[in-house]
Scaffold this motif. Structure first.
Motif, PDB file in Angstrom:
ATOM      1  N   MET A 101       0.833  -1.190   0.000  1.00 42.60           N
ATOM      2  CA  MET A 101       0.000   0.000   0.000  1.00 42.60           C
ATOM      3  C   MET A 101       0.873   1.247   0.000  1.00 42.60           C
ATOM      4  O   MET A 101       0.551   2.227  -0.642  1.00 42.60           O
ATOM      5  N   PHE A 102       1.988   1.177   0.743  1.00 37.95           N
ATOM      6  CA  PHE A 102       2.902   2.313   0.796  1.00 37.95           C
ATOM      7  C   PHE A 102       3.482   2.615  -0.580  1.00 37.95           C
ATOM      8  O   PHE A 102       3.624   3.782  -0.963  1.00 37.95           O
ATOM      9  N   VAL A 103       3.784   1.567  -1.331  1.00 36.93           N
ATOM     10  CA  VAL A 103       4.357   1.753  -2.669  1.00 36.93           C
ATOM     11  C   VAL A 103       3.354   2.457  -3.574  1.00 36.93           C
ATOM     12  O   VAL A 103       3.714   3.390  -4.309  1.00 36.93           O
ATOM     13  N   TRP A 104       2.092   2.034  -3.518  1.00 41.91           N
ATOM     14  CA  TRP A 104       1.073   2.669  -4.353  1.00 41.91           C
ATOM     15  C   TRP A 104       0.915   4.141  -3.984  1.00 41.91           C
ATOM     16  O   TRP A 104       0.785   5.008  -4.862  1.00 41.91           O
ATOM     17  N   CYS A 105       0.917   4.436  -2.696  1.00 41.32           N
ATOM     18  CA  CYS A 105       0.797   5.834  -2.258  1.00 41.32           C
ATOM     19  C   CYS A 105       2.009   6.648  -2.712  1.00 41.32           C
ATOM     20  O   CYS A 105       1.861   7.815  -3.104  1.00 41.32           O
ATOM     21  N   ALA A 106       3.180   6.050  -2.658  1.00 37.96           N
ATOM     22  CA  ALA A 106       4.388   6.748  -3.118  1.00 37.96           C
ATOM     23  C   ALA A 106       4.307   7.034  -4.614  1.00 37.96           C
ATOM     24  O   ALA A 106       4.692   8.123  -5.071  1.00 37.96           O
ATOM     25  N   ILE A 107       3.794   6.074  -5.378  1.00 39.90           N
ATOM     26  CA  ILE A 107       3.645   6.288  -6.825  1.00 39.90           C
ATOM     27  C   ILE A 107       2.661   7.420  -7.092  1.00 39.90           C
ATOM     28  O   ILE A 107       2.918   8.296  -7.931  1.00 39.90           O
ATOM     29  N   LEU A 108       1.540   7.419  -6.377  1.00 38.49           N
ATOM     30  CA  LEU A 108       0.570   8.511  -6.555  1.00 38.49           C
ATOM     31  C   LEU A 108       1.171   9.864  -6.170  1.00 38.49           C
ATOM     32  O   LEU A 108       0.927  10.874  -6.830  1.00 38.49           O
TER      33      LEU A 108
ATOM     34  N   LEU B 184      -5.372   0.682  -6.506  1.00 40.09           N
ATOM     35  CA  LEU B 184      -5.630   0.918  -5.085  1.00 40.09           C
ATOM     36  C   LEU B 184      -7.051   0.529  -4.704  1.00 40.09           C
ATOM     37  O   LEU B 184      -7.289  -0.065  -3.646  1.00 40.09           O
ATOM     38  N   LEU B 185      -8.002   0.843  -5.562  1.00 37.49           N
ATOM     39  CA  LEU B 185      -9.395   0.495  -5.305  1.00 37.49           C
ATOM     40  C   LEU B 185      -9.566  -1.024  -5.246  1.00 37.49           C
ATOM     41  O   LEU B 185     -10.205  -1.546  -4.321  1.00 37.49           O
ATOM     42  N   ILE B 186      -8.970  -1.736  -6.181  1.00 42.30           N
ATOM     43  CA  ILE B 186      -9.078  -3.193  -6.205  1.00 42.30           C
ATOM     44  C   ILE B 186      -8.404  -3.790  -4.982  1.00 42.30           C
ATOM     45  O   ILE B 186      -8.955  -4.678  -4.324  1.00 42.30           O
ATOM     46  N   ARG B 187      -7.218  -3.302  -4.646  1.00 38.05           N
ATOM     47  CA  ARG B 187      -6.496  -3.837  -3.482  1.00 38.05           C
ATOM     48  C   ARG B 187      -7.282  -3.603  -2.186  1.00 38.05           C
ATOM     49  O   ARG B 187      -7.357  -4.471  -1.326  1.00 38.05           O
ATOM     50  N   THR B 188      -7.876  -2.433  -2.059  1.00 31.32           N
ATOM     51  CA  THR B 188      -8.644  -2.112  -0.864  1.00 31.32           C
ATOM     52  C   THR B 188      -9.868  -3.025  -0.737  1.00 31.32           C
ATOM     53  O   THR B 188     -10.155  -3.540   0.346  1.00 31.32           O
ATOM     54  N   THR B 189     -10.588  -3.256  -1.839  1.00 29.94           N
ATOM     55  CA  THR B 189     -11.768  -4.113  -1.773  1.00 29.94           C
ATOM     56  C   THR B 189     -11.382  -5.556  -1.473  1.00 29.94           C
ATOM     57  O   THR B 189     -12.090  -6.244  -0.721  1.00 29.94           O
ATOM     58  N   VAL B 190     -10.270  -6.030  -2.029  1.00 32.88           N
ATOM     59  CA  VAL B 190      -9.822  -7.394  -1.746  1.00 32.88           C
ATOM     60  C   VAL B 190      -9.454  -7.534  -0.271  1.00 32.88           C
ATOM     61  O   VAL B 190      -9.805  -8.523   0.381  1.00 32.88           O
TER      62      VAL B 190
END
Length: 83
Positions: free
Chosen positions: A1-8, A42-48
């Motif tokens: 999750m941290f990686v996705w936030c860093a990319i954003l 991020l949306l898919i990861r959060t729902t999973v």
């Protein structure tokens, strides 16, 4: 999750730099597509993760109920039989 936030965050910085220095049309299109794809990921990861959390909650609930049932059966077996 941290990686996705860093990319954003990096894409946000790139968009800010683009608005200041006007890098061009191509970068804006690529940046917007990247924002869309990362947000979708991020949306898919959060729902999973939410579904997995619910499943874990149900598993814990079943374990607790089995433990209670076992305790009830043990107390019933230990009681003397009255005629």
């Amino acid at each position: 999750m941290f990686v996705w936030c860093a990319i954003l965050f990096f894409l946000g910085i790139a968009a800010f730099m683009d608005s200041i220095f006007n890098y061009g049309e191509i970068f804006r299109q690529i940046n917007s597509v990247l924002f869309m794809l990362v947000s979708l990921a991020l949306l898919i990861r959060t729902t999973v993760k939410m579904k997995a959390g619910k499943f874990e909650e149900y598993e814990n609930r079943v374990k607790n109920l089995e433990r209670e049932l076992r305790a009830i059966k043990d107390t019933k077996e230990k009681e003397p039989v009255e005629y």
